[in-house]
Design a protein around this motif. Structure first.
Motif, short mmCIF file in Angstrom:
data_model
loop_
_atom_site.label_atom_id
_atom_site.label_comp_id
_atom_site.label_asym_id
_atom_site.label_seq_id
_atom_site.Cartn_x
_atom_site.Cartn_y
_atom_site.Cartn_z
N GLY A 71 -95.95 -50.91 0.00
CA GLY A 71 -95.60 -51.72 1.15
C GLY A 71 -94.46 -51.16 1.98
O GLY A 71 -93.67 -51.92 2.56
N VAL A 72 -94.34 -49.84 2.03
CA VAL A 72 -93.25 -49.22 2.78
C VAL A 72 -93.70 -47.96 3.51
O VAL A 72 -94.70 -47.33 3.14
N TYR A 73 -92.92 -47.63 4.53
CA TYR A 73 -92.92 -46.29 5.10
C TYR A 73 -91.71 -45.59 4.51
O TYR A 73 -90.65 -46.21 4.34
N THR A 74 -91.85 -44.30 4.21
CA THR A 74 -90.71 -43.54 3.69
C THR A 74 -90.46 -42.30 4.53
O THR A 74 -91.40 -41.70 5.06
N VAL A 75 -89.20 -41.93 4.62
CA VAL A 75 -88.76 -40.65 5.16
C VAL A 75 -87.68 -40.16 4.21
O VAL A 75 -86.79 -40.93 3.82
N PHE A 76 -87.76 -38.89 3.81
CA PHE A 76 -86.74 -38.32 2.93
C PHE A 76 -85.86 -37.36 3.70
O PHE A 76 -86.35 -36.49 4.43
N VAL A 77 -84.57 -37.53 3.54
CA VAL A 77 -83.56 -36.65 4.12
C VAL A 77 -83.02 -35.82 2.96
O VAL A 77 -82.39 -36.37 2.05
N GLU A 78 -83.28 -34.52 2.99
CA GLU A 78 -82.85 -33.64 1.91
C GLU A 78 -81.38 -33.30 2.09
O GLU A 78 -80.94 -32.91 3.17
N LEU A 79 -80.62 -33.45 1.01
CA LEU A 79 -79.22 -33.04 0.98
C LEU A 79 -79.10 -31.88 0.01
O LEU A 79 -80.08 -31.49 -0.63
N GLY A 80 -77.94 -31.33 -0.13
CA GLY A 80 -77.77 -30.18 -1.02
C GLY A 80 -78.11 -30.47 -2.47
O GLY A 80 -78.70 -29.64 -3.15
N ASN A 81 -77.77 -31.67 -2.95
CA ASN A 81 -77.96 -31.95 -4.37
C ASN A 81 -78.77 -33.21 -4.65
O ASN A 81 -78.96 -33.57 -5.79
N THR A 82 -79.22 -33.90 -3.62
CA THR A 82 -80.03 -35.12 -3.79
C THR A 82 -80.73 -35.42 -2.47
O THR A 82 -80.76 -34.58 -1.57
N LYS A 83 -81.28 -36.62 -2.37
CA LYS A 83 -81.97 -37.02 -1.14
C LYS A 83 -81.57 -38.44 -0.77
O LYS A 83 -81.10 -39.21 -1.60
N ILE A 84 -81.78 -38.75 0.48
CA ILE A 84 -81.71 -40.13 0.96
C ILE A 84 -83.14 -40.51 1.31
O ILE A 84 -83.84 -39.74 1.98
N GLU A 85 -83.57 -41.66 0.84
CA GLU A 85 -84.91 -42.17 1.15
C GLU A 85 -84.73 -43.32 2.14
O GLU A 85 -84.09 -44.32 1.82
N LEU A 86 -85.28 -43.17 3.32
CA LEU A 86 -85.26 -44.25 4.30
C LEU A 86 -86.52 -45.09 4.09
O LEU A 86 -87.62 -44.55 3.99
N LEU A 87 -86.34 -46.40 4.00
CA LEU A 87 -87.44 -47.33 3.75
C LEU A 87 -87.59 -48.29 4.91
O LEU A 87 -86.60 -48.83 5.40
N ASN A 88 -88.82 -48.51 5.32
CA ASN A 88 -89.13 -49.45 6.39
C ASN A 88 -90.38 -50.22 5.98
O ASN A 88 -91.28 -49.65 5.36
N PRO A 89 -90.44 -51.52 6.29
CA PRO A 89 -91.58 -52.34 5.85
C PRO A 89 -92.92 -51.85 6.38
O PRO A 89 -93.03 -51.38 7.50
N LEU A 90 -93.93 -51.97 5.53
CA LEU A 90 -95.32 -51.70 5.88
C LEU A 90 -96.13 -52.89 5.39
O LEU A 90 -96.23 -53.12 4.18
N GLY A 91 -96.67 -53.66 6.29
CA GLY A 91 -97.48 -54.81 5.93
C GLY A 91 -96.66 -56.07 5.72
O GLY A 91 -95.44 -56.05 5.62
N GLU A 92 -97.37 -57.18 5.66
CA GLU A 92 -96.73 -58.50 5.57
C GLU A 92 -96.08 -58.77 4.22
O GLU A 92 -95.16 -59.57 4.12
N LYS A 93 -96.55 -58.12 3.16
CA LYS A 93 -96.02 -58.39 1.82
C LYS A 93 -95.01 -57.33 1.36
O LYS A 93 -94.74 -57.20 0.18
N SER A 94 -94.43 -56.61 2.29
CA SER A 94 -93.49 -55.56 1.95
C SER A 94 -92.24 -56.12 1.29
O SER A 94 -91.61 -57.03 1.82
N PRO A 95 -91.84 -55.56 0.14
CA PRO A 95 -90.60 -56.01 -0.49
C PRO A 95 -89.38 -55.66 0.37
O PRO A 95 -88.34 -56.31 0.28
N ILE A 96 -89.51 -54.66 1.20
CA ILE A 96 -88.40 -54.26 2.06
C ILE A 96 -88.16 -55.29 3.16
O ILE A 96 -87.02 -55.49 3.59
#
Length: 164
Positions: A71-96
């Motif tokens: 129930g989400v859209y994701t975008v990953f931002v790569e960092l040197g040692n980890t990532k940031i995951e951006l979450l946005n709702p997808l659909g009416e039942k999205s937990p986000i």
């Protein structure tokens, strides 16, 4: 005091469990790994992507990917040692969406930590009275098995375990 010192001497001289060989017993059945990502729920994923690219000079930013099973859209931002995951709702039942209803500007949703054996990790956390939010691991955004741990059992933090 003398009795205590005598017992310490006996322990250190090999008189009990200290000297026994337990090499056939595995020390751990699973290991906690590195921080895989920090997930941030955002009300507008395109603006969030622009922020990371333009204001913070992020150069490794994935395309937006629909994850309908979560129930989400994701975008990953790569960092040197980890990532940031951006979450946005997808659909009416999205937990986000529920998270954004409570936090209109968005915010940190969860952290993801790698483990080398998700089933043994789930067994251990359950033995320690930590609730898993699903009975079995599900396939996450990286195509690997994941499970979320209840934030009320984890000091207010939603934790995702991902098999490395």
């Amino acid at each position: 005091m003398f009795k205590f010192a005598t017992n310490i001497a006996r322990l250190s001289s090999g008189g009990n469990l200290v000297s026994r060989n337990f090499s056939n017993v595995p020390e751990k059945l699973w290991n906690l790994g590195k921080l895989n990502h920090v997930a941030i729920a955002v009300p507008n994923i395109d603006k969030a992507v622009a922020f990371y690219k333009n204001a913070l000079n992020a150069t490794k930013v994935s395309d937006k990917v629909a994850q309908p099973e979560h129930g989400v859209y994701t975008v990953f931002v790569e960092l040197g040692n980890t990532k940031i995951e951006l979450l946005n709702p997808l659909g009416e039942k999205s937990p986000i969406q529920g998270f954004l209803d409570k936090n209109a500007n968005g915010g940190i949703h969860h952290i993801c930590i790698e483990v080398d054996n998700i089933h043994e990790a789930m067994k251990t956390v359950r033995e320690n009275e930590i609730r898993c939010l699903s009975e079995e691991p599900r396939i996450g955004a990286h195509g690997k098995p994941v499970v979320f741990l209840h934030p009320k059992d984890c000091f207010g933090t939603l934790i995702e375990l991902e098999e490395a």
